[in-house]
Design a protein around this motif. Structure first.
Motif, mmCIF file in Angstrom:
data_model
loop_
_atom_site.group_PDB
_atom_site.id
_atom_site.type_symbol
_atom_site.label_atom_id
_atom_site.label_comp_id
_atom_site.label_asym_id
_atom_site.label_seq_id
_atom_site.Cartn_x
_atom_site.Cartn_y
_atom_site.Cartn_z
ATOM 1 N N SER A 1 0.687 -1.307 0.056
ATOM 2 C CA SER A 1 -0.021 -0.121 -0.196
ATOM 3 C C SER A 1 0.805 1.299 0.094
ATOM 4 O O SER A 1 1.898 1.207 0.370
ATOM 5 N N SER B 1 2.539 3.895 3.511
ATOM 6 C CA SER B 1 2.436 2.551 4.515
ATOM 7 C C SER B 1 3.700 3.061 5.606
ATOM 8 O O SER B 1 3.587 2.340 6.746
ATOM 9 N N CYS C 1 -0.864 -0.752 9.446
ATOM 10 C CA CYS C 1 -2.364 -1.141 10.165
ATOM 11 C C CYS C 1 -3.132 -0.136 10.558
ATOM 12 O O CYS C 1 -4.078 -0.225 11.451
ATOM 13 N N THR C 2 -2.990 1.213 9.877
ATOM 14 C CA THR C 2 -3.907 2.158 10.032
ATOM 15 C C THR C 2 -5.275 1.690 9.597
ATOM 16 O O THR C 2 -6.195 2.172 10.073
ATOM 17 N N HIS C 3 -5.487 0.925 8.431
ATOM 18 C CA HIS C 3 -6.774 0.645 8.065
ATOM 19 C C HIS C 3 -6.916 -1.039 8.335
ATOM 20 O O HIS C 3 -5.930 -1.771 8.848
ATOM 21 N N GLU C 4 -8.283 -1.527 8.247
ATOM 22 C CA GLU C 4 -8.541 -2.812 8.570
ATOM 23 C C GLU C 4 -7.904 -3.724 7.677
ATOM 24 O O GLU C 4 -7.585 -3.135 6.513
#
Length: 495
Positions: free
Chosen positions: A10, A13, A173-176
């Motif tokens: 991503s 990141s 890991c900011t998003h699911e």
């Protein structure tokens, strides 16, 4: 040499900050580190010369490794040149820091990517063998070409280094869906390139210990690799690898309407650009480099920088009517500060090699003599203006004002004679101290004088020098990384 390559499925990141932190951590262990950022999309660059720039994150990575940023360390840039939110944004394509045209993202990958990739590889292979560790900041194009494997292309560029390569997968890991990100990337890797992956790092991790245990077990079972660290979010540190700002941005004083607008005249032989890092690092300042082909306008202050070719650059300014523009600007209440030969250009007349004199910018009543390759010496002194007795340090640039006298209405700026002059109105400044703005308190007092003219609130003046603040940030990043990751493990081969 050992190469460490950071990959992620991503964008945003944390690859850039991780390499910055890793570069400083390994450097302070005594290793010679060189970061390499092959290709970057940016909104604002960092100038390394009059006609070349790199990404600001590449500059941070170089400073972390205690080396100078160069275009060889960041050979390809896509610099956004469309208004924010445009559905099909355009980019200025920069090859080794120099613009060669404007392209849309898809057009770049369709028409230019195959040209840029050999250049990236060439710059990578040309890195001097003196370094112990290469940190490779990978790029990705699969967002735009989903049927191609960008990660394999990155590994393809790394081939031929004749040095061991350790691959690290960084998961945001900011998003699911962190595990889904990881599994999707792993499936795209070729069997050959999977062998180079040393392990996984989870960034912005906020899970508890049982979650860590469960996640580590999943990675070990499915990837046959270890989790090398769970990095928690940064606390009490405002760091953006895409900005030189070293202060918290969420402050009313940094809103656009409350910012000072400063313009540096883009002289053809301007040097060095690092003189302005401190101003670029002020969140309350909008710093612009303006070419004399452009109309000056009315910023809060104009800076005439040091130049290695004063006479040639003076002719350039005359060609575009800048003596008249600057005089109109000053008559309207504007502030001009000249540095080194830039200060000499402010004078009434400037000496030519023949011994004759040529009209200069005419903002000060003095005659001057430009210097070319005069030796620079470190100096320490104290200020008289805009606040007395502030300690200052920098490199002396020879002062070549030929007919200065106290009766001229100009006052010595510093306790050291002839290191700087200011007029009674304090809107014409001639300075012969390279690195002046790095002196945090002095810089803030000077900025506050400009803010007062605009009716803006003052900035705090009790701050460290810019280089000290920059070093503190880099040290804090390395300290934060080492809480969660052992950098020496990253130098080991995959099991």
């Amino acid at each position: 040499m050992r190469a460490i390559a950071i990959f992620s499925p991503s964008r945003r990141s944390g690859k850039s900050w991780l390499i910055t932190a890793l570069a400083r951590s390994l450097t302070r262990q005594g290793l010679r580190v060189v970061p390499f950022q092959s290709q970057t999309e940016i909104t604002k660059g960092y100038r390394v010369s009059a006609d070349a720039e790199v990404s600001q994150s590449a500059a941070w990575q170089a400073w972390a490794a205690k080396i100078q940023p160069t275009t060889h360390l960041n050979p390809v840039l896509l610099k956004a040149c469309s208004p924010p939110g445009e559905s099909k944004p355009k980019f200025q394509l920069l090859i080794q820091g120099r613009g060669i045209g404007t392209v849309k993202r898809t057009a770049y990958y369709d028409s230019y990517y195959d040209i840029a990739r050999p250049l990236i590889r060439e710059c990578l292979m040309a890195l001097p063998p003196k370094y112990d560790v290469l940190l490779f900041d990978s790029y990705r194009d699969s967002l735009y070409h989903p049927l191609t494997s960008d990660t394999d292309q990155n590994f393809e560029i790394l081939k031929g280094l004749e040095t061991p390569v350790t691959g690290i997968i960084l998961i945001d890991c900011t998003h699911e869906g962190a595990i889904n990100q990881l599994w999707g990337l792993w499936q795209r890797l070729s069997p050959e390139n999977r062998q180079l992956i040393r392990g996984v790092i989870f960034n912005q991790w906020q899970g508890d210990r049982p979650q860590e245990t469960q996640t580590s077990q999943w990675v070990k079972t499915h990837l046959k690799r270890p989790v090398l660290g769970y990095i928690r979010p940064l606390q009490n540190l405002a760091f953006d690898p895409e900005s030189l700002c070293t202060t918290v941005a969420h402050n009313p004083v940094n809103l656009p309407q409350n910012k000072l607008r400063l313009q540096v005249i883009q002289l053809p032989h301007l040097c060095p650009y690092a003189d302005f890092d401190a101003l670029m690092g002020e969140a309350s300042v909008q710093l612009e480099f303006i070419d004399p082909t452009e109309t000056l306008g009315y910023p809060d202050a104009v800076i005439v920088p040091h130049t290695s070719q004063a006479i040639a650059d003076l002719d350039y300014l005359h060609k575009y009517g800048y003596p008249q523009q600057l005089q109109q600007y000053v008559n309207a209440g504007g502030t001009v500060l000249g540095i080194g030969n830039g200060a000499n250009l402010l004078s009434k007349k400037i000496a030519l090699p023949s011994g004759d004199f040529q009209p200069a910018l005419g903002l000060t009543p003095f005659d001057s003599q430009p210097h070319t390759k005069a030796a620079l010496f470190p100096t320490e002194t104290f200020s008289r203006f805009p606040f007395p007795n502030l300690p200052l340090s920098g490199m002396t640039l020879p002062c070549d004002i030929l007919n200065y006298a106290p009766s001229s209405g100009y006052t010595q700026l510093f306790e050291t004679p002839n290191l700087g002059l200011v007029n009674q109105s304090q809107n014409i400044w001639a300075v012969y101290l390279q690195g002046l703005f790095n002196n945090g308190p002095w810089c803030r007092f000077w900025l506050n004088a400009l803010r007062q003219k605009r009716g803006l609130s003052s900035l705090p003046t009790g701050i460290a020098n810019f280089n000290e603040r920059q070093e503190a940030i880099l040290e804090a990043l390395a300290n934060h990384l080492e809480q969660y990751v052992d950098p020496t493990i990253l130098l080991e081969d995959a099991a």
